[in-house]
Design a protein around this motif. Structure first.
Motif, PDB file in Angstrom:
ATOM      1  N   ALA A  62      -2.085   9.322 -23.363  1.00 51.02           N
ATOM      2  CA  ALA A  62      -2.434   8.106 -24.114  1.00 51.02           C
ATOM      3  C   ALA A  62      -3.903   8.267 -24.504  1.00 51.02           C
ATOM      4  O   ALA A  62      -4.752   8.430 -23.623  1.00 51.02           O
ATOM      5  CB  ALA A  62      -2.237   6.867 -23.250  1.00 51.02           C
ATOM      6  N   HIS A  63      -4.180   8.247 -25.794  1.00 44.79           N
ATOM      7  CA  HIS A  63      -5.593   8.455 -26.160  1.00 44.79           C
ATOM      8  C   HIS A  63      -6.378   7.177 -25.906  1.00 44.79           C
ATOM      9  O   HIS A  63      -5.915   6.071 -26.176  1.00 44.79           O
ATOM     10  CB  HIS A  63      -5.726   8.955 -27.599  1.00 44.79           C
ATOM     11  CG  HIS A  63      -5.445   7.990 -28.698  1.00 44.79           C
ATOM     12  ND1 HIS A  63      -6.387   7.109 -29.170  1.00 44.79           N
ATOM     13  CD2 HIS A  63      -4.336   7.778 -29.447  1.00 44.79           C
ATOM     14  CE1 HIS A  63      -5.868   6.413 -30.172  1.00 44.79           C
ATOM     15  NE2 HIS A  63      -4.622   6.780 -30.355  1.00 44.79           N
ATOM     16  N   MET A  64      -7.570   7.346 -25.337  1.00 44.43           N
ATOM     17  CA  MET A  64      -8.377   6.175 -24.989  1.00 44.43           C
ATOM     18  C   MET A  64      -9.525   5.966 -25.974  1.00 44.43           C
ATOM     19  O   MET A  64     -10.278   5.000 -25.830  1.00 44.43           O
ATOM     20  CB  MET A  64      -8.898   6.278 -23.555  1.00 44.43           C
ATOM     21  CG  MET A  64      -9.782   7.454 -23.275  1.00 44.43           C
ATOM     22  SD  MET A  64     -10.368   7.393 -21.558  1.00 44.43           S
ATOM     23  CE  MET A  64     -10.994   9.052 -21.385  1.00 44.43           C
ATOM     24  N   ALA A 170      -5.164  -2.319 -30.071  1.00 42.36           N
ATOM     25  CA  ALA A 170      -3.884  -2.084 -29.404  1.00 42.36           C
ATOM     26  C   ALA A 170      -3.651  -0.573 -29.495  1.00 42.36           C
ATOM     27  O   ALA A 170      -3.178   0.057 -28.555  1.00 42.36           O
ATOM     28  CB  ALA A 170      -2.773  -2.860 -30.107  1.00 42.36           C
ATOM     29  N   ASP A 171      -4.026  -0.015 -30.649  1.00 39.72           N
ATOM     30  CA  ASP A 171      -4.121   1.444 -30.851  1.00 39.72           C
ATOM     31  C   ASP A 171      -5.499   1.886 -30.368  1.00 39.72           C
ATOM     32  O   ASP A 171      -6.467   1.748 -31.109  1.00 39.72           O
ATOM     33  CB  ASP A 171      -3.909   1.774 -32.328  1.00 39.72           C
ATOM     34  CG  ASP A 171      -4.061   3.253 -32.631  1.00 39.72           C
ATOM     35  OD1 ASP A 171      -4.031   4.053 -31.691  1.00 39.72           O
ATOM     36  OD2 ASP A 171      -4.225   3.602 -33.805  1.00 39.72           O
ATOM     37  N   ASN A 172      -5.703   2.395 -29.137  1.00 37.41           N
ATOM     38  CA  ASN A 172      -4.559   2.757 -28.336  1.00 37.41           C
ATOM     39  C   ASN A 172      -4.793   2.285 -26.905  1.00 37.41           C
ATOM     40  O   ASN A 172      -4.245   2.814 -25.970  1.00 37.41           O
ATOM     41  CB  ASN A 172      -4.370   4.273 -28.403  1.00 37.41           C
ATOM     42  CG  ASN A 172      -3.010   4.700 -27.932  1.00 37.41           C
ATOM     43  OD1 ASN A 172      -2.037   3.990 -28.127  1.00 37.41           O
ATOM     44  ND2 ASN A 172      -2.956   5.817 -27.248  1.00 37.41           N
ATOM     45  N   LEU A 173      -5.672   1.253 -26.779  1.00 38.87           N
ATOM     46  CA  LEU A 173      -5.999   0.770 -25.437  1.00 38.87           C
ATOM     47  C   LEU A 173      -4.775   0.148 -24.782  1.00 38.87           C
ATOM     48  O   LEU A 173      -4.610   0.223 -23.559  1.00 38.87           O
ATOM     49  CB  LEU A 173      -7.168  -0.212 -25.491  1.00 38.87           C
ATOM     50  CG  LEU A 173      -8.471   0.373 -26.064  1.00 38.87           C
ATOM     51  CD1 LEU A 173      -9.532  -0.708 -26.192  1.00 38.87           C
ATOM     52  CD2 LEU A 173      -8.989   1.523 -25.194  1.00 38.87           C
ATOM     53  N   GLN A 200     -10.805  11.553 -28.432  1.00 40.52           N
ATOM     54  CA  GLN A 200     -10.913  12.043 -29.817  1.00 40.52           C
ATOM     55  C   GLN A 200      -9.580  12.273 -30.531  1.00 40.52           C
ATOM     56  O   GLN A 200      -9.494  13.146 -31.400  1.00 40.52           O
ATOM     57  CB  GLN A 200     -11.769  13.314 -29.861  1.00 40.52           C
ATOM     58  CG  GLN A 200     -13.188  13.054 -29.366  1.00 40.52           C
ATOM     59  CD  GLN A 200     -14.126  14.231 -29.608  1.00 40.52           C
ATOM     60  OE1 GLN A 200     -14.008  14.940 -30.597  1.00 40.52           O
ATOM     61  NE2 GLN A 200     -15.078  14.411 -28.706  1.00 40.52           N
ATOM     62  N   GLU A 201      -8.565  11.463 -30.199  1.00 41.50           N
ATOM     63  CA  GLU A 201      -7.308  11.574 -30.942  1.00 41.50           C
ATOM     64  C   GLU A 201      -7.508  11.180 -32.390  1.00 41.50           C
ATOM     65  O   GLU A 201      -6.944  11.783 -33.306  1.00 41.50           O
ATOM     66  CB  GLU A 201      -6.239  10.676 -30.286  1.00 41.50           C
ATOM     67  CG  GLU A 201      -4.830  10.853 -30.860  1.00 41.50           C
ATOM     68  CD  GLU A 201      -4.489   9.935 -32.029  1.00 41.50           C
ATOM     69  OE1 GLU A 201      -3.412  10.096 -32.615  1.00 41.50           O
ATOM     70  OE2 GLU A 201      -5.301   9.058 -32.378  1.00 41.50           O
ATOM     71  N   GLU A 202      -8.310  10.135 -32.597  1.00 43.50           N
ATOM     72  CA  GLU A 202      -8.476   9.601 -33.957  1.00 43.50           C
ATOM     73  C   GLU A 202      -9.209  10.587 -34.870  1.00 43.50           C
ATOM     74  O   GLU A 202      -9.277  10.386 -36.079  1.00 43.50           O
ATOM     75  CB  GLU A 202      -9.233   8.268 -33.915  1.00 43.50           C
ATOM     76  CG  GLU A 202      -8.524   7.157 -33.126  1.00 43.50           C
ATOM     77  CD  GLU A 202      -7.282   6.612 -33.824  1.00 43.50           C
ATOM     78  OE1 GLU A 202      -6.961   7.070 -34.937  1.00 43.50           O
ATOM     79  OE2 GLU A 202      -6.626   5.726 -33.234  1.00 43.50           O
ATOM     80  N   LEU A 203      -9.787  11.622 -34.303  1.00 41.51           N
ATOM     81  CA  LEU A 203     -10.483  12.626 -35.113  1.00 41.51           C
ATOM     82  C   LEU A 203      -9.649  13.898 -35.253  1.00 41.51           C
ATOM     83  O   LEU A 203     -10.151  14.930 -35.692  1.00 41.51           O
ATOM     84  CB  LEU A 203     -11.848  12.957 -34.488  1.00 41.51           C
ATOM     85  CG  LEU A 203     -12.791  11.764 -34.290  1.00 41.51           C
ATOM     86  CD1 LEU A 203     -14.118  12.221 -33.701  1.00 41.51           C
ATOM     87  CD2 LEU A 203     -13.033  11.042 -35.614  1.00 41.51           C
ATOM     88  N   ILE A 223       1.907   8.520 -25.772  1.00 45.83           N
ATOM     89  CA  ILE A 223       2.134   7.076 -25.842  1.00 45.83           C
ATOM     90  C   ILE A 223       1.124   6.533 -26.844  1.00 45.83           C
ATOM     91  O   ILE A 223      -0.077   6.700 -26.668  1.00 45.83           O
ATOM     92  CB  ILE A 223       1.958   6.396 -24.478  1.00 45.83           C
ATOM     93  CG1 ILE A 223       2.874   7.072 -23.449  1.00 45.83           C
ATOM     94  CG2 ILE A 223       2.274   4.906 -24.559  1.00 45.83           C
ATOM     95  CD1 ILE A 223       2.174   7.477 -22.216  1.00 45.83           C
ATOM     96  N   ASP A 224       1.640   5.918 -27.904  1.00 41.64           N
ATOM     97  CA  ASP A 224       0.758   5.478 -28.991  1.00 41.64           C
ATOM     98  C   ASP A 224       1.437   4.330 -29.729  1.00 41.64           C
ATOM     99  O   ASP A 224       2.565   3.954 -29.406  1.00 41.64           O
ATOM    100  CB  ASP A 224       0.495   6.661 -29.943  1.00 41.64           C
ATOM    101  CG  ASP A 224      -0.858   6.568 -30.634  1.00 41.64           C
ATOM    102  OD1 ASP A 224      -1.313   5.438 -30.915  1.00 41.64           O
ATOM    103  OD2 ASP A 224      -1.443   7.624 -30.920  1.00 41.64           O
ATOM    104  N   LEU A 225       0.745   3.800 -30.733  1.00 41.13           N
ATOM    105  CA  LEU A 225       1.361   2.771 -31.561  1.00 41.13           C
ATOM    106  C   LEU A 225       2.126   3.411 -32.714  1.00 41.13           C
ATOM    107  O   LEU A 225       1.814   4.531 -33.118  1.00 41.13           O
ATOM    108  CB  LEU A 225       0.286   1.823 -32.128  1.00 41.13           C
ATOM    109  CG  LEU A 225       0.255   0.464 -31.410  1.00 41.13           C
ATOM    110  CD1 LEU A 225      -0.158   0.628 -29.968  1.00 41.13           C
ATOM    111  CD2 LEU A 225      -0.628  -0.519 -32.128  1.00 41.13           C
TER     112      LEU A 225
HETATM  113 ZN   LIG Z   1      -3.438   5.900 -31.952  1.00 40.30          ZN
END
Ligand SMILES: [Zn+2]
Length: 339
Positions: A62-64, A170-173, A200-203, A223-225
């Motif tokens: 799950a990316h934080m 919510a993405d992704n906390l 750094q998933e969003e990058l 696990i993500d939105l």
């Molecule tokens: Zn995400």
């Protein structure tokens, strides 16, 4: 089962964007320490938690990190220009309140080129937006914010209609809260379980790739939105069948990967056995850490459990709490069922 809404509130107040995840990592670590045998943080900042089991290695990610903004230029009147950190939709941003990493708050406003009436909404570009922190001069602004500082959405999570939560990130906390909740149910799993709170998933899914290379899992589940097809003005050929309140979604495909069949089947079997209603997900645009795990080392069987969310990457994302709770139950079942 942990309280998803309370956890979300705690995480949203602390979270910083991709590259500076240590504040949310500390909160997550304090919970995770109770539910795992050992944990460590790698050089990139991934928090890696191990729940020992006799079977094959299964990794959950799950990316934080969260999307946000970075100050790039402060003009002579004290207005702050910024670059995005992660993917932003400019139309979501006008009027959004933001908070810099040192607590200074501001509001995103359009310059003359982007003011309603001078252009249509879809023409708004990020470079036409600035942050007003109420400063009256360059010196005034520089005493509060410096170039390179991060900012995030400053909106507070709220419960709204029908058991739904409206919140930034919510993405992704929320997925981090879901994975923590699942970990609390993973006592003595048959598989060897590795829960990663990635950075750094969003990058571009940078953290999960490094973690998967180190862990070498047999199976990887992100696990993500995911988006939903229940908002207005979606044309039918761009529409998704996923909806809020229909249960967690088991990913089949997104633009970053085709999920491996054994993973999809494992998740479906766990859902059926646990009596969890689920949805089939084909996400038209977007990706997850699952793609990074799939392409790690010699390849890893990969898939994802998704929480349906409206208006993803806006300050008012909406998810259903029951969907999140059932995602946690599904993940716990997937960890405890032999792969
Ligand atoms: Zn995400």
């Amino acid at each position: 089962m942990l309280n998803i809404f309370e956890l979300q509130k705690e995480l949203v107040c602390a979270a910083l964007p991709s590259g500076l995840e240590s504040r949310q990592a500390t909160i997550i670590k304090n919970y995770a320490a109770h539910y795992c045998d050992e944990f460590y943080t790698d050089a990139l900042g991934n928090l890696i938690c191990h729940i020992k089991g006799p079977g094959k290695k299964i990794m959950f990610a799950a990316h934080m990190d969260v999307i946000g903004f970075m100050a790039t230029f402060i003009d002579e009147r004290g207005y702050i220009r910024f670059v995005p950190v992660g993917g932003h939709t400019p139309a979501y941003l006008i009027g959004a309140t933001v908070r810099f990493e040192n607590g200074i708050c501001g509001c995103i406003q359009p310059d003359e080129k982007a003011k309603p009436g001078s252009t249509v909404l879809t023409d708004i570009m990020l470079q036409n937006l600035y942050i007003d922190i109420g400063a009256e001069s360059y010196e005034d602004a520089c005493s509060m914010v410096s170039v390179g500082m991060y900012a995030t959405f400053a909106t507070e999570p709220k419960m709204v209609a029908d058991g739904n939560m409206m919140t930034p990130y919510a993405d992704n906390l929320t997925s981090c809260a879901v994975l923590l909740s699942a970990m609390s149910e993973m006592v003595y799993p048959v598989n060897d379980v590795w829960c990663v709170f990635s950075v750094q998933e969003e990058l571009g899914c940078r953290g999960a790739k490094v973690a998967a290379n180190a862990i070498r899992p047999y199976m990887g589940i992100a696990i993500d939105l995911t988006r939903t097809g229940d908002t207005p003005s979606e044309t039918d050929n761009l529409r998704m069948t996923v909806k809020l309140g229909g249960g967690p979604a088991i990913k089949i495909k997104d633009s970053s990967l085709i999920c491996d069949k054994p993973v999809v089947e494992h998740l479906r079997a766990c859902a059926v056995r646990s009596g969890i209603e689920y949805q089939d997900e084909v996400l038209l645009a977007g990706g997850t850490d699952a793609s990074a795990m799939q392409r790690s080392r010699e390849g890893t069987l990969s898939g994802a459990v998704s929480i349906p969310g409206r208006s993803i990457h806006s300050p008012g994302e909406i998810i259903n709490i029951s969907d999140a709770e059932n995602a946690a139950r599904l993940i716990a079942a997937a960890a405890k069922t032999e792969i």
